[in-house]
Write a protein that holds these residues in place. Sequence first.
Motif, short mmCIF file in Angstrom:
data_model
loop_
_atom_site.label_atom_id
_atom_site.label_comp_id
_atom_site.label_asym_id
_atom_site.label_seq_id
_atom_site.Cartn_x
_atom_site.Cartn_y
_atom_site.Cartn_z
N LEU A 6 0.83 -1.21 0.00
CA LEU A 6 0.00 0.00 0.00
C LEU A 6 0.87 1.26 0.00
O LEU A 6 0.63 2.18 -0.77
N MET B 241 -6.14 -12.26 -3.75
CA MET B 241 -6.14 -11.38 -4.93
C MET B 241 -5.01 -10.35 -4.87
O MET B 241 -4.86 -9.54 -5.77
N LYS B 242 -4.26 -10.36 -3.78
CA LYS B 242 -3.12 -9.45 -3.59
C LYS B 242 -3.55 -7.98 -3.61
O LYS B 242 -2.84 -7.12 -4.14
N ALA C 118 -4.18 -4.33 -2.10
CA ALA C 118 -3.31 -3.57 -1.19
C ALA C 118 -3.96 -3.25 0.15
O ALA C 118 -3.29 -2.77 1.06
N PRO D 113 -13.93 -5.76 -11.19
CA PRO D 113 -13.02 -4.62 -11.36
C PRO D 113 -13.27 -3.52 -10.33
O PRO D 113 -12.33 -3.01 -9.72
N ARG E 63 -11.92 -4.64 -7.04
CA ARG E 63 -10.46 -4.59 -6.99
C ARG E 63 -9.95 -3.16 -6.81
O ARG E 63 -8.94 -2.93 -6.16
N ILE E 64 -10.65 -2.22 -7.43
CA ILE E 64 -10.27 -0.81 -7.22
C ILE E 64 -10.39 -0.48 -5.73
O ILE E 64 -9.45 0.01 -5.11
N SER F 89 -8.00 -1.95 -3.41
CA SER F 89 -6.65 -1.40 -3.53
C SER F 89 -6.48 -0.14 -2.68
O SER F 89 -5.39 0.43 -2.61
N VAL G 123 -5.70 4.63 -4.58
CA VAL G 123 -5.97 4.12 -5.93
C VAL G 123 -7.39 4.49 -6.36
O VAL G 123 -7.62 4.91 -7.50
N LYS H 21 -7.45 7.98 -7.43
CA LYS H 21 -6.78 8.15 -8.72
C LYS H 21 -7.67 7.68 -9.87
O LYS H 21 -7.82 8.37 -10.88
N VAL H 22 -8.27 6.53 -9.70
CA VAL H 22 -9.08 5.94 -10.77
C VAL H 22 -10.34 6.78 -11.05
O VAL H 22 -10.76 6.92 -12.19
N PHE H 23 -10.89 7.37 -9.98
CA PHE H 23 -12.10 8.16 -10.18
C PHE H 23 -11.84 9.67 -10.23
O PHE H 23 -12.78 10.47 -10.21
N GLY H 24 -10.57 10.05 -10.28
CA GLY H 24 -10.25 11.46 -10.46
C GLY H 24 -10.66 12.35 -9.32
O GLY H 24 -11.08 13.49 -9.52
#
Lengths: 578, 578
Positions: B81, B166-167, B169, B390, B393-394, B397, B401, B404-407
């Motif tokens: 992380l 699933m590794k 973070a 998906p 997983r976001i 994480s 993350v 970042k992914v959703f701005g």
Amino acid sequence: MDKILRIDMSAEGGPGISEQPLGEYAGLGGRALTSAIVSKEVPPTCHPLSAQNKLVIAPGLLSGTTGAMTGRISMGCKSPLTGGIKEANAGGQASQVLARLGYAAIVIEGKPQGDDLYKVLINKDGVKIVSDNGLKGLGNYKTVEKLREEHGDKIAVISIGPAGEMKLAAATVACTDPELRPTRHAARGGVGAVMGAKRVKVIVLDDTGLKMRSPKDPEAYKEANKRFVEGLRKHPVTGEGLPAYGTNVLTNVINEAGAYPTYNFKEGRFAGAAKISGETLAETEKARGGIPTHGCHRGCVIRCSGVYVDKDGHYLTKQPEYETVWAHGGNCGIDDLDAIAQMDFLDDDIGVDTIEMGATIGVAMEAGLAKFGDAQAAIELVKEVGKGTPLGRILGSGAAVTGKVFGIERVPVVKGQAMPAYDPRAVKGMGVTFATSTMGADHTAGYAVVTNILKIGGDVDPLSPQGQVELSRNLQIATAAIDSTGMCLFIAFAILDQPDTFQALIDMINAFYGLSMTADDVTALGKKVLEMERDFNRRAGFTAQQDRLPDFMKKEPISPHNVTFDIPDEELDKVFSW
Amino acid sequence: MDKILRIDMSAEGGPGISEQPLGEYAGLGGRALTSAIVSKEVPPTCHPLSAQNKLVIAPGLLSGTTGAMTGRISMGCKSPLTGGIKEANAGGQASQVLARLGYAAIVIEGKPQGDDLYKVLINKDGVKIVSDNGLKGLGNYKTVEKLREEHGDKIAVISIGPAGEMKLAAATVACTDPELRPTRHAARGGVGAVMGAKRVKVIVLDDTGLKMRSPKDPEAYKEANKRFVEGLRKHPVTGEGLPAYGTNVLTNVINEAGAYPTYNFKEGRFAGAAKISGETLAETEKARGGIPTHGCHRGCVIRCSGVYVDKDGHYLTKQPEYETVWAHGGNCGIDDLDAIAQMDFLDDDIGVDTIEMGATIGVAMEAGLAKFGDAQAAIELVKEVGKGTPLGRILGSGAAVTGKVFGIERVPVVKGQAMPAYDPRAVKGMGVTFATSTMGADHTAGYAVVTNILKIGGDVDPLSPQGQVELSRNLQIATAAIDSTGMCLFIAFAILDQPDTFQALIDMINAFYGLSMTADDVTALGKKVLEMERDFNRRAGFTAQQDRLPDFMKKEPISPHNVTFDIPDEELDKVFSW
């Protein structure tokens, strides 16, 4: 071209517009100007999507003149992808038009309240900014089509696609080519996300009624430009290879050298290379009625661009670049040009970096989301980005985030930015550039392939660790200078090989500005740009530990040469010691 | 407890098992030991999921003895992380049992080829590792149930859920409590992802036939322990508040102080706090036939844990901790204890950090994925993580993350790790700890709330920038030492307030090991641990720029006190100057 246009998107009652003289930034253009402004005005630790970040758009020193090759435009900001300073440049018409409109730079600052999306209009009468929510969610192609209907076809357009609106870290800023197609992208590092965070969808430029910029010494400028063009025409790369086959001429060359990253950087040669090479591409275009030789902006004499059409002769996309063909091709095990062309179109339309997307799909394939070689599955993954599904947002955030989300260790990034189409283990000079560039993994930052593989400007064995640091250092300095002129980087092939062509370039700058610069001054400029950028990154929290390739490239040998990246860290740390 | 068990998951022909004496690590336990091994043996720039990372599991110096409160177990590694060093500790039975089995640490190294999932069995006869793919994808509860059927109920289990496999973070490592429920988690920093990368699903510990560890001076140890226990019992926090209401006693306290982060750190007070407070929680448990006072491991005299049941009296989850209630409650605008309890169960079962998940859902709500206050939507988001979609997983994480992914710009993280339940603008000592801890934002690293709010060990105004650096420094040093003893951190309330209780703790260590340590030696140990950790982070590429709170907390005032975080960077940089 002696003023800066500042657009303050935070201003109350709608965006504020102001103009100011270049002042302390006088004498700088392109990357030198964007990096100077970002380095001085953007807090290095700010959030890249915050009001404090700025998007700086700057033509080069010679843009908007009669000089050849002067059509590059630089976009600078703090990068949402790397967290460091960013300059990404593009071809197309915007640079020339913006320069003729008199602006050395547009600086977009702040961030509006609310959800409105804005359109910036610049012509000889001034600057207007209006909200235009009808553009929301449109792809770059539809966006430009709509603007053409409203503003005619004498315009040049700078725009973002849905990816930029979604503030995805792989989002680009698109510039239109002479046919008003949004095919030339400032692609790397998420500059489109910064434009999206500021809620600017398009900048429409119209230089109707304005003239070419005038040199101080018109005769000397014309004469130097003539020598410069002759130099480009006589060099085999800029005079023959690039015009005939485009940048994709490299597929066979790099594959032959065993440096063509295949299956997410697992192997160095791709069995399907011949099916997607520049030669095959040009033949296909010719046979179908496409255009294999085309300039991305007026005044280009290399003309490495082209138009790719489908079997029925209908426009599919611009001729895909080498990096794009590799990223969506060999890197994903795909040897189908039509599929690659389709992804090129989708990337341009959605507004995402083709290199980042291809590398990301490679990582996604390693994670099991699709099989290597499955072109249709790859196309669907790109489409997800445009739809903004959670999966699409992961992919549109780039390879590093995708690796993190799917728990993948083999992720080919430096400073969070995906590597281009050269395996750093087999072209070690490129590896030095990838590792140490202020920009993250970026081939254009110091294109060691010229000397490692093409044997231009010397001969440094690509497989040996010897000499790579010096090679990359010199190229990074030269590139930083060239990126400031507005010249297309491809002139480097000729100016590195032909001293008289390099002198012609210096003569052009001197004639235009009434200066007496020498080659040493060019070097000094390049160093100054790199130092500003390094300083920004240092203040943003970067250390030598970020100037490193991913671990797996130091441990995992790549075929066919079975080499690892073996340049010691201490050597990498000497790149910027001059 | 004088040996290290090394498990090499890379070994050919299946995992390798070896034992070695403590050697250079002699005298260290818990966090001191995990950080020493990680700092010395893990390359700081390695990928956290790579074979080069190691997961170190270490009981404390006094674990496995008759001493009270000695049930914490430390898990250390390079964090997926934060990218820095990580120690996360947990309660439950594992620490005591592992210590009695004679191991000062288990070090899991390497990474197997292939997809097999492994089970480690340790009892008085030795160590066995077998593949057990029947455990694949199971939640922690089903996993433990299956192991209970196979191995009886005298075991203690260390396991990962689907998130670890699933590794992701935010994945935890779970430890079972005395009732063999997987409710005590080494939760922060993704230690579960490292265990998952090594393909170890469970470690089953059985100390049947083994005795308590014997002190060098049994009488002195017994006497010191008695004084220690008396000290804990007479202190109002450890003797009354925590047993009666659990850690959730803090909801009303922190909310009253205006430091309760609400709606993703937008406000400092939550209108629904009374509905989810510790008082309400305990009442609800009592009324329904749950258990409001319970120890998470044998030998606990504080007993801040409990059992939460549904309206029909059926087990729903362990009594949710304050941080969990806040993360899924006020931070998401949710005031429904049953919904929070359901998410607590899901987090434990899937194996994700409740703090990271709650902060992540807050960010997701800010991104518009659900409305603040929509408990059912929040539950569905947690379920996504377990399904591994998906979106799941976001979220799995973590907040950084997801932002970042959703701005999203307003993301409450430091070094990529989500902030716990104290707004750093309104408890500034906590802000210093969040900013500067080697662990990322971590309340347990230096719990300034004690002095800022509870007025234990002094009185430092929580809203003033004065005195916070010194406060955080001293607490970070003390905590690093306590984390090495295997003692629950909650003893800090009593030992900070009551010098004789602190002396009793030192006397316990001295009596057990035949030492003559002083308070100064404890301080020296704490400093040594922090210095090792800082050194690792420095070598991993961290600078002072990572010792900062998110920008928005410096600019955006928080109600009701309308304060920003105003401790200058230069002050933060003095935390580790001693």
